[in-house]
Design a protein around this motif. Structure first.
Motif, PDB file in Angstrom:
ATOM      1  N   GLY A 142       0.799  -1.211   0.000  1.00 33.59           N
ATOM      2  CA  GLY A 142       0.000   0.000   0.000  1.00 33.59           C
ATOM      3  C   GLY A 142       0.837   1.269   0.000  1.00 33.59           C
ATOM      4  O   GLY A 142       1.879   1.335   0.658  1.00 33.59           O
ATOM      5  N   ASP A 143       0.376   2.287  -0.725  1.00 31.96           N
ATOM      6  CA  ASP A 143       1.039   3.582  -0.698  1.00 31.96           C
ATOM      7  C   ASP A 143       0.393   4.465   0.371  1.00 31.96           C
ATOM      8  O   ASP A 143      -0.319   3.961   1.254  1.00 31.96           O
ATOM      9  N   HIS A 144       0.605   5.773   0.289  1.00 32.54           N
ATOM     10  CA  HIS A 144       0.087   6.660   1.330  1.00 32.54           C
ATOM     11  C   HIS A 144      -1.435   6.695   1.356  1.00 32.54           C
ATOM     12  O   HIS A 144      -2.037   6.956   2.394  1.00 32.54           O
ATOM     13  N   GLY A 145      -2.058   6.410   0.220  1.00 39.98           N
ATOM     14  CA  GLY A 145      -3.516   6.336   0.151  1.00 39.98           C
ATOM     15  C   GLY A 145      -4.041   4.917   0.207  1.00 39.98           C
ATOM     16  O   GLY A 145      -5.216   4.679  -0.076  1.00 39.98           O
ATOM     17  N   PHE A 146      -3.175   3.963   0.555  1.00 40.56           N
ATOM     18  CA  PHE A 146      -3.484   2.535   0.625  1.00 40.56           C
ATOM     19  C   PHE A 146      -3.857   1.947  -0.734  1.00 40.56           C
ATOM     20  O   PHE A 146      -4.494   0.892  -0.805  1.00 40.56           O
ATOM     21  N   ALA A 147      -3.469   2.615  -1.804  1.00 40.41           N
ATOM     22  CA  ALA A 147      -3.629   2.020  -3.126  1.00 40.41           C
ATOM     23  C   ALA A 147      -2.548   0.953  -3.324  1.00 40.41           C
ATOM     24  O   ALA A 147      -1.402   1.133  -2.894  1.00 40.41           O
ATOM     25  N   VAL A 148      -2.916  -0.151  -3.952  1.00 37.35           N
ATOM     26  CA  VAL A 148      -1.951  -1.209  -4.238  1.00 37.35           C
ATOM     27  C   VAL A 148      -1.836  -1.377  -5.752  1.00 37.35           C
ATOM     28  O   VAL A 148      -2.826  -1.231  -6.478  1.00 37.35           O
ATOM     29  N   PRO A 149      -0.644  -1.642  -6.261  1.00 39.39           N
ATOM     30  CA  PRO A 149      -0.481  -1.800  -7.710  1.00 39.39           C
ATOM     31  C   PRO A 149      -1.179  -3.054  -8.221  1.00 39.39           C
ATOM     32  O   PRO A 149      -1.357  -4.028  -7.481  1.00 39.39           O
ATOM     33  N   LYS A 150      -1.558  -3.020  -9.486  1.00 38.99           N
ATOM     34  CA  LYS A 150      -2.281  -4.151 -10.071  1.00 38.99           C
ATOM     35  C   LYS A 150      -1.454  -5.428 -10.061  1.00 38.99           C
ATOM     36  O   LYS A 150      -1.999  -6.533 -10.028  1.00 38.99           O
ATOM     37  N   ARG A 151      -0.144  -5.282 -10.099  1.00 36.12           N
ATOM     38  CA  ARG A 151       0.719  -6.465 -10.126  1.00 36.12           C
ATOM     39  C   ARG A 151       0.921  -7.090  -8.741  1.00 36.12           C
ATOM     40  O   ARG A 151       1.547  -8.145  -8.613  1.00 36.12           O
ATOM     41  N   ALA A 152       0.415  -6.447  -7.700  1.00 37.75           N
ATOM     42  CA  ALA A 152       0.610  -6.939  -6.335  1.00 37.75           C
ATOM     43  C   ALA A 152      -0.151  -8.242  -6.121  1.00 37.75           C
ATOM     44  O   ALA A 152      -1.110  -8.558  -6.832  1.00 37.75           O
ATOM     45  N   ASP A 153       0.277  -8.991  -5.105  1.00 36.62           N
ATOM     46  CA  ASP A 153      -0.381 -10.258  -4.789  1.00 36.62           C
ATOM     47  C   ASP A 153      -1.552 -10.064  -3.840  1.00 36.62           C
ATOM     48  O   ASP A 153      -1.972 -10.993  -3.146  1.00 36.62           O
TER      49      ASP A 153
ATOM     50  N   ASP B 120      -9.546  -4.531  -2.879  1.00 38.75           N
ATOM     51  CA  ASP B 120     -10.561  -4.903  -1.891  1.00 38.75           C
ATOM     52  C   ASP B 120      -9.941  -5.662  -0.726  1.00 38.75           C
ATOM     53  O   ASP B 120     -10.328  -5.459   0.437  1.00 38.75           O
ATOM     54  N   GLU B 121      -8.985  -6.531  -1.009  1.00 37.67           N
ATOM     55  CA  GLU B 121      -8.314  -7.276   0.064  1.00 37.67           C
ATOM     56  C   GLU B 121      -7.488  -6.339   0.937  1.00 37.67           C
ATOM     57  O   GLU B 121      -7.405  -6.519   2.162  1.00 37.67           O
ATOM     58  N   ALA B 122      -6.885  -5.332   0.317  1.00 40.53           N
ATOM     59  CA  ALA B 122      -6.118  -4.356   1.088  1.00 40.53           C
ATOM     60  C   ALA B 122      -7.019  -3.599   2.056  1.00 40.53           C
ATOM     61  O   ALA B 122      -6.666  -3.391   3.231  1.00 40.53           O
ATOM     62  N   LEU B 123      -8.187  -3.200   1.588  1.00 42.11           N
ATOM     63  CA  LEU B 123      -9.120  -2.500   2.465  1.00 42.11           C
ATOM     64  C   LEU B 123      -9.631  -3.417   3.571  1.00 42.11           C
ATOM     65  O   LEU B 123      -9.863  -2.975   4.704  1.00 42.11           O
ATOM     66  N   ALA B 124      -9.798  -4.695   3.254  1.00 41.76           N
ATOM     67  CA  ALA B 124     -10.238  -5.657   4.268  1.00 41.76           C
ATOM     68  C   ALA B 124      -9.205  -5.796   5.375  1.00 41.76           C
ATOM     69  O   ALA B 124      -9.562  -5.995   6.544  1.00 41.76           O
ATOM     70  N   VAL B 125      -7.922  -5.692   5.032  1.00 46.42           N
ATOM     71  CA  VAL B 125      -6.868  -5.731   6.046  1.00 46.42           C
ATOM     72  C   VAL B 125      -7.056  -4.577   7.029  1.00 46.42           C
ATOM     73  O   VAL B 125      -6.942  -4.746   8.254  1.00 46.42           O
ATOM     74  N   ILE B 126      -7.349  -3.401   6.496  1.00 51.29           N
ATOM     75  CA  ILE B 126      -7.564  -2.234   7.354  1.00 51.29           C
ATOM     76  C   ILE B 126      -8.779  -2.436   8.247  1.00 51.29           C
ATOM     77  O   ILE B 126      -8.708  -2.256   9.473  1.00 51.29           O
ATOM     78  N   VAL B 127      -9.885  -2.805   7.644  1.00 56.45           N
ATOM     79  CA  VAL B 127     -11.129  -2.960   8.398  1.00 56.45           C
ATOM     80  C   VAL B 127     -10.981  -4.022   9.476  1.00 56.45           C
ATOM     81  O   VAL B 127     -11.346  -3.803  10.645  1.00 56.45           O
ATOM     82  N   ASP B 128     -10.436  -5.172   9.121  1.00 57.94           N
ATOM     83  CA  ASP B 128     -10.288  -6.261  10.094  1.00 57.94           C
ATOM     84  C   ASP B 128      -9.397  -5.842  11.251  1.00 57.94           C
ATOM     85  O   ASP B 128      -9.687  -6.139  12.423  1.00 57.94           O
ATOM     86  N   GLY B 129      -8.302  -5.151  10.935  1.00 54.06           N
ATOM     87  CA  GLY B 129      -7.397  -4.712  12.000  1.00 54.06           C
ATOM     88  C   GLY B 129      -8.044  -3.726  12.937  1.00 54.06           C
ATOM     89  O   GLY B 129      -7.879  -3.811  14.167  1.00 54.06           O
ATOM     90  N   VAL B 130      -8.804  -2.784  12.390  1.00 55.91           N
ATOM     91  CA  VAL B 130      -9.454  -1.778  13.231  1.00 55.91           C
ATOM     92  C   VAL B 130     -10.573  -2.407  14.053  1.00 55.91           C
ATOM     93  O   VAL B 130     -10.758  -2.079  15.232  1.00 55.91           O
TER      94      VAL B 130
END
Length: 218
Positions: free
Chosen positions: A185-196, A200-210
């Motif tokens: 994730g970058d400063h806006g939690f955007a992830v590159p398309k080539r990432a694993d 949506d999964e990146a946002l789920a990491v945030i939500v689950d952690g909070v």
């Protein structure tokens, strides 16, 4: 599980101007998460939107706060002192429902939350994309603002993108509490398309952690 009952908008007059709160209320709230935006955007940030959509189902009312400069349509954020004044001005409205209030925000909003949490009686601090230093200038650290939260004995959760140029997760001392790391994730939690990991999964990491962290607060 509690459900969202409604979304309402409230304007609040502060010494820095008119602020705006968008309430995402839980039916059976036990906490309020008050979160503000950064210096380069508003409450439409992907992480704030995701938290507002998900947390009310877990008993957390989410109050997204727009600072007066954003409400007024200005392009540039004012000085930190003015941001703090605006945040202090909305706090009585945030505390009005009678639940413990987590002071939070992303980027510049996270700094405001850290600087004012102790004096306002916050139940904890949520720092999303905390700008530990300007990009490429690790010597210009803002670590003291995090230190003040710990010195006040307040729970702190830092959520940071793995590739955030304002401070990567490994740069934060462990004593500042738990971290949620968003891979790639970058400063806006955007992830590159080539990432694993998908966006949506990146946002789920945030939500689950909070969600897990708020459960520890009551």
């Amino acid at each position: 599980m509690a459900d969202v009952t409604d979304v309402t908008i409230e304007t609040v007059e502060t010494d820095a101007g008119t602020a705006r709160i968008t309430w995402h209320r839980a039916k059976k709230a036990r906490l309020v998460l008050a979160a503000s935006h950064g210096a380069g955007g508003g409450i439409e940030a992907r992480d704030l939107v995701a938290l507002a959509a998900a947390l009310p189902a877990h008993g957390v009312t989410v109050a997204l706060v727009e600072q007066p400069w954003r409400v007024a349509g200005k392009k540039l954020a004012p000085a930190p002192k003015t941001l703090d004044t605006g945040w202090r001005g909305v706090w009585p409205a945030l505390a009005a429902p009678g639940h413990p209030v987590i002071s939070g925000g992303r980027s510049a909003g996270a700094r405001v939350a850290c600087r004012t949490a102790a004096e306002l009686g916050a139940a904890g601090v949520l720092a999303l994309s905390f700008p530990l230093h300007p990009p490429g200038k690790p010597e210009s650290t803002r670590e003291q603002e995090l230190f003040e939260v710990g010195r006040a004995g307040l729970p702190l959760l830092v959520v940071q993108g793995g590739n955030d140029p304002f401070g990567r997760p490994g740069e934060f001392p462990e004593e500042y509490g738990p971290h949620v790391v968003v891979p790639h994730g970058d400063h806006g939690f955007a992830v590159p398309k080539r990432a694993d990991i998908t966006q949506d999964e990146a946002l789920a990491v945030i939500v689950d952690g909070v969600v897990q962290w708020t459960r520890s607060l009551g």
